[in-house]
Design a protein around this motif. Structure first.
Motif, PDB file in Angstrom:
ATOM      1  N   LEU A 199     -11.696  21.989  13.255  1.00 22.45           N
ATOM      2  CA  LEU A 199     -11.905  20.557  13.408  1.00 22.45           C
ATOM      3  C   LEU A 199     -13.292  20.272  13.961  1.00 22.45           C
ATOM      4  CD1 LEU A 199      -8.455  19.420  14.835  1.00 22.45           C
ATOM      5  CD2 LEU A 199      -9.354  18.980  12.550  1.00 22.45           C
ATOM      6  N   ALA A 200     -13.763  21.154  14.833  1.00 22.33           N
ATOM      7  CA  ALA A 200     -15.076  20.950  15.433  1.00 22.33           C
ATOM      8  C   ALA A 200     -16.197  21.334  14.469  1.00 22.33           C
ATOM      9  CB  ALA A 200     -15.190  21.764  16.713  1.00 22.33           C
ATOM     10  N   ARG A 201     -15.965  22.363  13.633  1.00 23.99           N
ATOM     11  CA  ARG A 201     -17.033  22.932  12.829  1.00 23.99           C
ATOM     12  C   ARG A 201     -17.123  22.336  11.433  1.00 23.99           C
ATOM     13  NH1 ARG A 201     -15.178  27.692  12.605  1.00 23.99           N
ATOM     14  NH2 ARG A 201     -14.404  27.607  10.479  1.00 23.99           N
ATOM     15  N   GLN A 202     -15.990  22.143  10.779  1.00 28.74           N
ATOM     16  CA  GLN A 202     -15.998  21.738   9.388  1.00 28.74           C
ATOM     17  C   GLN A 202     -16.068  20.227   9.256  1.00 28.74           C
ATOM     18  OE1 GLN A 202     -12.824  23.536   7.188  1.00 28.74           O
ATOM     19  NE2 GLN A 202     -13.055  25.503   8.208  1.00 28.74           N
ATOM     20  N   SER A 203     -16.625  19.774   8.178  1.00 29.72           N
ATOM     21  CA  SER A 203     -16.739  18.347   7.925  1.00 29.72           C
ATOM     22  C   SER A 203     -16.388  18.052   6.479  1.00 29.72           C
ATOM     23  CB  SER A 203     -18.150  17.851   8.233  1.00 29.72           C
ATOM     24  OG  SER A 203     -18.285  16.490   7.891  1.00 29.72           O
ATOM     25  N   SER A 204     -15.552  17.036   6.290  1.00 28.99           N
ATOM     26  CA  SER A 204     -15.217  16.598   4.939  1.00 28.99           C
ATOM     27  C   SER A 204     -16.084  15.424   4.525  1.00 28.99           C
ATOM     28  CB  SER A 204     -13.746  16.162   4.890  1.00 28.99           C
ATOM     29  OG  SER A 204     -13.552  15.022   5.720  1.00 28.99           O
ATOM     30  N   GLU A 264     -17.676   9.096   3.001  1.00 29.51           N
ATOM     31  CA  GLU A 264     -16.778   8.427   2.068  1.00 29.51           C
ATOM     32  C   GLU A 264     -15.631   7.782   2.853  1.00 29.51           C
ATOM     33  OE1 GLU A 264     -17.215   8.110  -1.154  1.00 29.51           O
ATOM     34  OE2 GLU A 264     -19.036   9.345  -1.193  1.00 29.51           O
ATOM     35  N   LEU A 265     -15.092   6.684   2.312  1.00 27.23           N
ATOM     36  CA  LEU A 265     -13.967   6.003   2.946  1.00 27.23           C
ATOM     37  C   LEU A 265     -12.746   6.126   2.053  1.00 27.23           C
ATOM     38  CD1 LEU A 265     -13.032   4.194   5.313  1.00 27.23           C
ATOM     39  CD2 LEU A 265     -13.630   2.219   3.912  1.00 27.23           C
ATOM     40  N   THR A 266     -11.625   6.544   2.640  1.00 28.97           N
ATOM     41  CA  THR A 266     -10.384   6.641   1.877  1.00 28.97           C
ATOM     42  C   THR A 266      -9.295   5.821   2.568  1.00 28.97           C
ATOM     43  OG1 THR A 266      -8.788   8.174   0.872  1.00 28.97           O
ATOM     44  CG2 THR A 266      -9.573   8.734   3.075  1.00 28.97           C
ATOM     45  N   ASP A 271     -12.605  13.485   8.662  1.00 24.78           N
ATOM     46  CA  ASP A 271     -13.290  13.756   9.928  1.00 24.78           C
ATOM     47  C   ASP A 271     -12.877  12.800  11.036  1.00 24.78           C
ATOM     48  OD1 ASP A 271     -14.650  15.750   8.635  1.00 24.78           O
ATOM     49  OD2 ASP A 271     -16.453  14.559   8.289  1.00 24.78           O
ATOM     50  N   GLY A 272     -12.324  11.658  10.660  1.00 28.12           N
ATOM     51  CA  GLY A 272     -11.931  10.672  11.649  1.00 28.12           C
ATOM     52  C   GLY A 272     -10.995   9.656  11.053  1.00 28.12           C
ATOM     53  N   ILE A 273     -10.333   8.896  11.910  1.00 27.04           N
ATOM     54  CA  ILE A 273      -9.293   7.952  11.489  1.00 27.04           C
ATOM     55  C   ILE A 273      -9.510   6.606  12.164  1.00 27.04           C
ATOM     56  CG2 ILE A 273      -6.854   7.398  11.916  1.00 27.04           C
ATOM     57  CD1 ILE A 273      -6.218  10.316  11.268  1.00 27.04           C
TER      58      ILE A 273
END
Length: 340
Positions: free
Chosen positions: A55-60, A97-99, A123-125
């Motif tokens: 969660l800290a390292r990867q980014s979507s 991007e926004l989903t 990456d966030g909500i």
């Protein structure tokens, strides 16, 4: 003692490699086994170090706005699309991007915590308080996953909202300043947080003016035309009708207009009306409605900025942020203009 992947495997009666595959949502593991292992993970309050690191390292480079698709009032509401536009105006230029994601409460594997958070798809909500329950917030806090609530929540969560209590105060004060001797309040469910905040502002304005709050002049109900109409008939045909009314929504206010017209009560000379929300009717009714504009586009902008700050590991200065609404006076309450 810290729970390890070995502990989870022993409790589930499977190999450690199977637990790892479950957490990576491997198609080689049956849904029955996944469900069993995930339940044990939850019961033992286990956060795999690989997930925390990932969660800290990867980014979507993707942000999710969560919505409950079972509630038409949410996804068919114009305010929802204004919020989307505000969020997109912030994150788009930053290459995110926004989903839009349905929360899917009906089964554990479909819950957004599994689909989006643990599977590292976003990456966030951003979500409102009907989605971000206390349990969901507690789990997101435990995972140290970035999220912003639209609507007030307890710390350490970060939230942004329109200042509804200030709004109730502004509408009520405006009616009193226009010379109306009394103000009633129509609409909103009795225990609904939104109603409670708006009614608190209404009561505060009356208190500052030295006017006692009358319980029989606060009529709860759905913020819809029919309930506004019935509440207005009840108030305006009583032995002591109020001189003006604050309405929970445009639709409540439209019902009040209908009742006043039916009772041949002139507006604004005989009755003042002011309402929350500019959309969708306020400028177009006869007479046009005095309203409180809650800038939901700016609400989305603020939510987007707060989330970007969290993603950049910047400590939020405050846990909550309130946006000030704007009063738009129109003919439904501007009694002073009639004497000019």
């Amino acid at each position: 003692m810290k729970v390890t992947i070995k502990d989870i495997a022993q409790a589930a009666g499977v190999a450690k490699s199977t637990v790892s595959k479950v957490m990576n949502d491997s198609p080689k593991i049956s849904e029955e086994t996944k469900s069993r292992v995930r339940e044990i993970i939850k019961q033992m309050n286990y956060t795999p170090s690989s997930i925390a690191t990932g969660l800290a390292r990867q980014s979507s480079n993707t942000i999710a706005i969560l919505i409950d698709m079972s509630k038409e009032s949410e996804f068919l509401n114009q305010f929802f699309y204004n919020i989307i536009g505000g969020v997109e105006s912030v994150i788009g230029p930053l290459k995110y991007e926004l989903t839009i994601a349905n929360i899917q409460h009906d089964h554990a594997e479909g819950h957004f915590l599994h689909r989006l958070v643990l599977n590292k798809r976003v990456d966030g909500i951003i979500a409102n308080t009907s989605v971000l329950t206390p349990d969901s917030c507690a789990e997101l806090n435990r995972l140290q996953f970035p999220y912003i609530s639209i609507g007030e929540i307890a710390a350490p969560g970060v939230w942004v909202d329109c200042d509804n209590e200030l709004g109730g105060f502004m509408l009520t004060r405006h009616l009193l300043e226009q010379g109306y001797p009394s103000v009633a309040f129509i609409g909103g469910q009795k225990d609904e947080p939104l109603f409670l905040r708006r009614a608190a502002g209404y009561k505060r304005a009356l208190g500052q003016a030295g006017i006692a709050v009358r319980g029989d002049w606060i009529i709860n109900g759905r913020a819809v035309e029919e309930d506004g109409y019935q509440a207005a008939l009840q108030l305006l045909q009583s032995a002591e009708p109020p001189g003006s009314i604050v309405c929970m929504s445009n639709f409540s206010a439209y019902g009040v207009l209908q009742a006043a017209r039916e009772l041949q009560l002139p507006i604004p000379s005989g009755l003042g009306i002011a309402t929350f929300d500019e959309y969708p009717l306020s400028p177009y009714t006869t007479p046009p409605l005095t309203s409180l504009d809650m800038d939901t586009f700016q609400l989305g902008v603020s939510a987007g900025r707060l989330l970007m700050d969290k993603l950049n590991n910047k400590a939020a200065a405050v846990s909550g942020q309130l946006l000030e609404p704007e009063l738009i006076p129109r003919l439904s309450s501007r009694r002073s203009s009639m004497t000019q």
